[in-house]
Design an enzyme around this catalytic site. Sequence first.
Site, PDB file in Angstrom:
ATOM      1  N   GLU A 309       0.831  -1.208   0.000  1.00 18.15           N
ATOM      2  CA  GLU A 309       0.000   0.000   0.000  1.00 18.15           C
ATOM      3  C   GLU A 309       0.865   1.257   0.000  1.00 18.15           C
ATOM      4  OE1 GLU A 309      -3.678   0.384   0.221  1.00 18.15           O
ATOM      5  OE2 GLU A 309      -2.750   2.190  -0.557  1.00 18.15           O
ATOM      6  N   ASP A 313       1.029   4.054  -3.090  1.00 17.59           N
ATOM      7  CA  ASP A 313       0.601   5.445  -2.893  1.00 17.59           C
ATOM      8  C   ASP A 313       1.711   6.425  -3.285  1.00 17.59           C
ATOM      9  OD1 ASP A 313      -1.640   4.247  -1.878  1.00 17.59           O
ATOM     10  OD2 ASP A 313      -1.276   4.800   0.211  1.00 17.59           O
ATOM     11  N   SER A 531      -7.345   1.940  -3.580  1.00 18.59           N
ATOM     12  CA  SER A 531      -6.051   2.375  -3.063  1.00 18.59           C
ATOM     13  C   SER A 531      -5.178   2.981  -4.140  1.00 18.59           C
ATOM     14  CB  SER A 531      -5.286   1.174  -2.496  1.00 18.59           C
ATOM     15  OG  SER A 531      -5.689   0.936  -1.198  1.00 18.59           O
ATOM     16  N   VAL A 576     -19.110   7.744 -16.181  1.00 15.89           N
ATOM     17  CA  VAL A 576     -19.020   6.288 -16.274  1.00 15.89           C
ATOM     18  C   VAL A 576     -20.432   5.730 -16.153  1.00 15.89           C
ATOM     19  CG1 VAL A 576     -18.064   4.203 -15.200  1.00 15.89           C
ATOM     20  CG2 VAL A 576     -16.710   6.312 -15.282  1.00 15.89           C
ATOM     21  N   GLY A 595     -24.647  10.395 -15.360  1.00 12.61           N
ATOM     22  CA  GLY A 595     -24.588  11.361 -14.267  1.00 12.61           C
ATOM     23  C   GLY A 595     -23.999  10.734 -13.018  1.00 12.61           C
ATOM     24  N   ASP A 597     -23.386   8.576  -9.844  1.00  8.69           N
ATOM     25  CA  ASP A 597     -23.882   7.281  -9.386  1.00  8.69           C
ATOM     26  C   ASP A 597     -23.072   6.819  -8.182  1.00  8.69           C
ATOM     27  OD1 ASP A 597     -21.574   5.566 -10.329  1.00  8.69           O
ATOM     28  OD2 ASP A 597     -22.223   6.346 -12.278  1.00  8.69           O
TER      29      ASP A 597
HETATM   30 CA   LIG Z   1     -22.092   7.993 -14.071  1.00 12.01          CA
END
Ligand SMILES: [Ca+2]
Length: 617
Positions: A309, A313, A531, A576, A595, A597
Amino acid sequence: MRTTLFCILAAAVVIAAAARDVMLEIEHVHVPDTWVRQSSAKGDETIQLQFALKWKHPNSIEQELDKTSDPDSPEYLQHLSKDQVLEMLKPADNATETVKNYLQQSGVPKKHIKSSATGDWVLVKVPARHASALLGDAKFSVYRHKESQEEIVRTTRYTLPQDIAAVVDFVSGITHFSSQRTQRRPSFIVNSDIPEPATHPEQVLAASDADTETLYIASESTSTSTCNISHVSSECLRHLYGTTDYTPQAPQKTHVGIAGFLHEYANYADLDLFLREQRPEALAGKATFDYLTINGEHDNQTQSAAGGEANLDVQVVIGMTWPVRTSFISVGGSPAFRPDNFSPKNTNEPYAALLQYLLEQDANLPDVLSISYGDDEQTVPPKYARRVCSMFAALGLRGVSVFVASGDEGVGGKKASHCQTNDGEQKETFLPNFPGSCPYVTVVGATQGFNPEAATSKDIAKFYSGGGFSYYFARPKYQDNVVPQYIKDVMGNQYAHLYNQSGRAYPDISAQGSRYSIALNNSMTTESGTSASTPLVASIFSLLNDARFAKGKPSLGFVNPLLYKRLSQSNAFNDVTEGSATGCGNKTGFKAAPGWDAVTGFGTPRFKMLLRNVVDL
Ligand SMILES: [Ca+2]
Ligand SMILES: *[C@@H]1O[C@H](CO)[C@@H](O)[C@H](O)[C@H]1NC(C)=O
Ligand SMILES: *[C@@H]1O[C@H](CO)[C@@H](O)[C@H](O)[C@H]1NC(C)=O
Ligand SMILES: *[C@@H]1O[C@H](CO)[C@@H](O)[C@H](O)[C@H]1NC(C)=O
Ligand SMILES: *[C@@H]1O[C@H](CO)[C@@H](O)[C@H](O)[C@H]1NC(C)=O
Ligand SMILES: *[C@@H]1O[C@H](CO)[C@@H](O)[C@H](O)[C@H]1NC(C)=O
Ligand SMILES: *[C@@H]1O[C@H](CO)[C@@H](O)[C@H](O)[C@H]1NC(C)=O
């Protein structure tokens, strides 16, 4: 005469005793299914009590932030100074002394009592039997985690005398049932070389690299010609989101902070390997990061100790933002510890410790903070969650944008059996994530594929991006323009009994979270997860800040009101519309849709459009 005096004196004694005897319940929590009570505590286990004192002006942080983060407010982006914010974290007059006196009167030596800069936290380590006496005879027990076998000493209920309860919000460190493993959520990192355990039916359906390669070719377009779906490079990400030809202009002022918990160590040699492969010009430019350790953590550069992790990052951020300043802030302590009297581990709750540290910084405060950790909201004591969420809001007042991963298990645990309330009723429910459920952070989901991007799924990324609705935090005003509409148009009554329709919904935005090429333990590998998408989005916003700093303008601070009010309507995100936050067994959960979600938020960032919209604010 004598009799009367005696009666009066006796009555006075009774009244004095009564004032101390009136005990008020402060918290009463339920033990999550994942923990099993083993025995009563012996009494000599070391407990660190962290008294969180009530703030003198409890709602002032959120009220001020409403003004400085609303693009329509005259006070927009008028960030506050360290002293102004610390002023808001002060407890009532004399409250700190009241608590310290209570501890001293019970026999704790004065020198063992510590407090935060503003006095709103009072900390002391005492044996369990002493803790019990201070907390109204609270019953401490040893609990064992079913999977990790880790043991902790906790109580499920405690009380305080009325006069202490008047100034104390809650006591941290004693009711938090979690563990390093469940908090770490190893599924945040999926190494594509390691197959899913055979018990997962999805494995049968999972595409091989060869299949995904075909997918890539099928979706090839000029805009994605530098991208390969099986191993996503830093160059691909910069290309995909439009930062390739942006050169940081104020790299000494712009500053990205990366939170590290759970003994995740970020490794310098691995960074060099990554840069050699992915950003040679940054290696030539001696790209590096500051390593800050707090709360008793240390910096271990042994290469095999490097954390997947932590490395991910740091490498994502430096790959995206070099030569911007980057700090890895490694926070010691975890909510769990073994009740070993001779080597008591630090049991500070790590989020509060990180935030306390940052709020006391001046020039060293980053303007963007990336957090790729999370836990099931219901295992975090509500009062602690609220306190930490207000501290995130306080960071917003200082002008810091905080980005938090939405989680890698869709609407909840992998198995349906994980998706139950832990209030003793074991009702079926989706499991929201904390700190993502806090309305004062910006939550990031994950996508896969390029043209178009879709919410991650088992076929390529091998996990489902997290989405959900908080049970603790109400829907913030800034979400009113999209979330009720999403519920009505997309979800309807489906799963209506499994989530809180009036809660804070997340994520807010998303980015690629599948198969990033990174270096770990001296070799290149791929890692996936929210992550990965979270430091990516943090990087994009740090470049936006950089452009603003170059013009002498302040950082964007807490961005959600701006995001929901303006940016979402500026063609600044790739919407998306495919995929879903599948989880809790085989439930499709929240679906992507046109839009906003509850699996990808407003979609993935378009840097140049964002830049155009924010640079002159
Ligand atoms: Ca969307
Ligand atoms: C706080 O303590 C001071 C000095 O002991 C005292 O004068 C003052 O009245 C106290 N204030 C409150 C609000 O109790
Ligand atoms: C993508 O990566 C795979 C696996 O490393 C490789 O076999 C393939 O040739 C690459 N595709 C392209 C178009 O470069
Ligand atoms: C790191 O790499 C070395 C050498 O390849 C190997 O022996 C060791 O097991 C690896 N450590 C971890 C934690 O993967
Ligand atoms: C660093 O990590 C390695 C591998 O886990 C361990 O052997 C070593 O003791 C650690 N060093 C320190 C100073 O903690
Ligand atoms: C849903 O959220 C609201 C607002 O935070 C809260 O008051 C309510 O208790 C939540 N519902 C449940 C079932 O927890
Ligand atoms: C999903 O799980 C439920 C309960 O385990 C089962 O009844 C149902 O057939 C499953 N659906 C699919 C599509 O696998």
